[in-house]
Design an enzyme around this catalytic site. Structure first.
Site, PDB file in Angstrom:
ATOM      1  N   ARG A  35      -1.664   1.201   5.973  1.00  0.00           N
ATOM      2  CA  ARG A  35      -2.242   0.018   5.327  1.00  0.00           C
ATOM      3  C   ARG A  35      -1.517  -0.256   4.004  1.00  0.00           C
ATOM      4  O   ARG A  35      -0.668   0.517   3.571  1.00  0.00           O
ATOM      5  CB  ARG A  35      -3.731   0.235   5.059  1.00  0.00           C
ATOM      6  CG  ARG A  35      -4.010   1.406   4.143  1.00  0.00           C
ATOM      7  CD  ARG A  35      -5.493   1.557   3.854  1.00  0.00           C
ATOM      8  NE  ARG A  35      -5.752   2.609   2.878  1.00  0.00           N
ATOM      9  CZ  ARG A  35      -6.906   2.751   2.233  1.00  0.00           C
ATOM     10  NH1 ARG A  35      -7.898   1.928   2.475  1.00  0.00           N
ATOM     11  NH2 ARG A  35      -7.055   3.726   1.359  1.00  0.00           N
ATOM     12  N   SER A 163       4.785   3.495 -10.599  1.00  0.00           N
ATOM     13  CA  SER A 163       3.821   2.492 -11.047  1.00  0.00           C
ATOM     14  C   SER A 163       4.136   2.121 -12.480  1.00  0.00           C
ATOM     15  O   SER A 163       4.680   2.930 -13.245  1.00  0.00           O
ATOM     16  CB  SER A 163       2.387   3.035 -10.962  1.00  0.00           C
ATOM     17  OG  SER A 163       1.475   2.192 -11.640  1.00  0.00           O
ATOM     18  N   TYR A 177      -3.561   9.564 -13.307  1.00  0.00           N
ATOM     19  CA  TYR A 177      -2.732   8.644 -12.517  1.00  0.00           C
ATOM     20  C   TYR A 177      -1.438   8.315 -13.255  1.00  0.00           C
ATOM     21  O   TYR A 177      -0.346   8.360 -12.675  1.00  0.00           O
ATOM     22  CB  TYR A 177      -3.515   7.371 -12.217  1.00  0.00           C
ATOM     23  CG  TYR A 177      -2.775   6.404 -11.333  1.00  0.00           C
ATOM     24  CD1 TYR A 177      -2.731   6.587  -9.952  1.00  0.00           C
ATOM     25  CD2 TYR A 177      -2.101   5.307 -11.866  1.00  0.00           C
ATOM     26  CE1 TYR A 177      -2.047   5.699  -9.132  1.00  0.00           C
ATOM     27  CE2 TYR A 177      -1.409   4.424 -11.064  1.00  0.00           C
ATOM     28  CZ  TYR A 177      -1.391   4.617  -9.697  1.00  0.00           C
ATOM     29  OH  TYR A 177      -0.699   3.745  -8.882  1.00  0.00           O
TER      30      TYR A 177
END
Length: 272
Positions: A35, A163, A177
């Site tokens: 996904r 990121s 994160y």
């Protein structure tokens, strides 16, 4: 845990799809590709005639749906692999399956990851270790395991999903994160140097906010969506396909002189 021989054969039988007779453009493995961004990346390669390996941890149905879509788009071969990137045994089992089917691996996309938000006071040690293990250690395990197949290829590259959170602290994501993605950037740069003698390029893509199921709650009202859009100079929310295009460019020979780089897909947000 590794699959038992009978389970392994059942998994192979259940996930074999139609193979085209012509030679693949190349062979690509995309982790976490049932996904979201991983799915878009797998489909982008499929549309160019690559043989594509799709991995999932728990949702086999989603992975099979992605695989069927990849086949319809023109993938030369599609393999679906159950793989936990934090488990060396699971990754090694996936390696054995893929090595028995493909001659080599041209492209490895380390996409599998998890999102974590919250301040450090709300982040437990368990949270921290889980995020680092999936987002950073998982990249190490998968890369190390599949390196022999990459080294056998006439050309090869690795693209890691980092990121913008690994580049700036002004992002709504946890310290865990941000640290994990900063680690991915550091690992990317070191591997670019280390693997260059083998002709293997290593780059990373660092997206800003991307519209996926994982972050749907952040944009589930018009007001929330507008706030996210206004964070970006281009006044847009990045789509998985935008990231897939950047990954495809860095992974393929079109970028043959580029290694050790981090390409931002952030609608201008890093300029703010």
């Amino acid at each position: 845990m590794a699959l038992a021989p009978q389970q392994l054969e059942e998994a192979r039988s259940a996930t074999r799809l139609e193979v085209r007779e012509e030679e693949p453009t190349g062979y690509v493995l995309v982790t976490g590709s049932s996904r979201g961004i991983g799915r878009a990346i797998a489909l982008r390669f499929a549309s160019e005639g690559y043989a594509v390996a799709i991995t999932y941890k728990s949702d086999q149905q989603k992975a099979l749906e992605t695989a069927e879509r990849a086949r319809r788009l023109g993938a030369a071969d599609v393999v679906v692999l159950k793989m936990d990137v934090t488990s060396p045994e699971s990754v090694q089992e996936a390696y054995r399956v893929l090595e028995s089917r493909w001659p080599h691996l041209n492209v490895l996309i380390n996409n599998a990851g998890i999102l974590h938000v919250g301040g450090i006071e709300e982040t437990s040690l368990e949270d921290w270790e889980r995020v680092i293990k999936v987002n950073l250690t998982g990249v190490f395990i998968v890369t190390k395991t599949f390196l022999p197949m990459l080294r056998r290829a006439p050309w090869a590259s690795i693209v890691n999903l980092a990121s913008i959170a690994g580049q700036t602290g002004n992002i709504v994501a946890s310290a865990a994160y941000a640290a994990s993605k900063a680690g991915v950037i550091g690992l990317t740069r070191r591997l670019a140097v280390e693997l260059a003698p083998y002709g293997i390029r290593v780059n990373a893509v660092a997206p800003s906010f991307v519209e996926t199921d994982m972050v749907r709650s952040f944009i589930d009202t018009p007001e929330k969506r507008k706030r996210i859009e206004e964070l970006h100079p281009l006044r847009m929310i990045i789509q998985p396909e935008d990231v897939a295009e950047a990954v495809y460019f860095l992974a393929t020979p079109a970028s043959r002189a580029i290694t050790g780089q981090v390409l931002g897909v952030n609608a201008g947000r890093l300029t703010c």
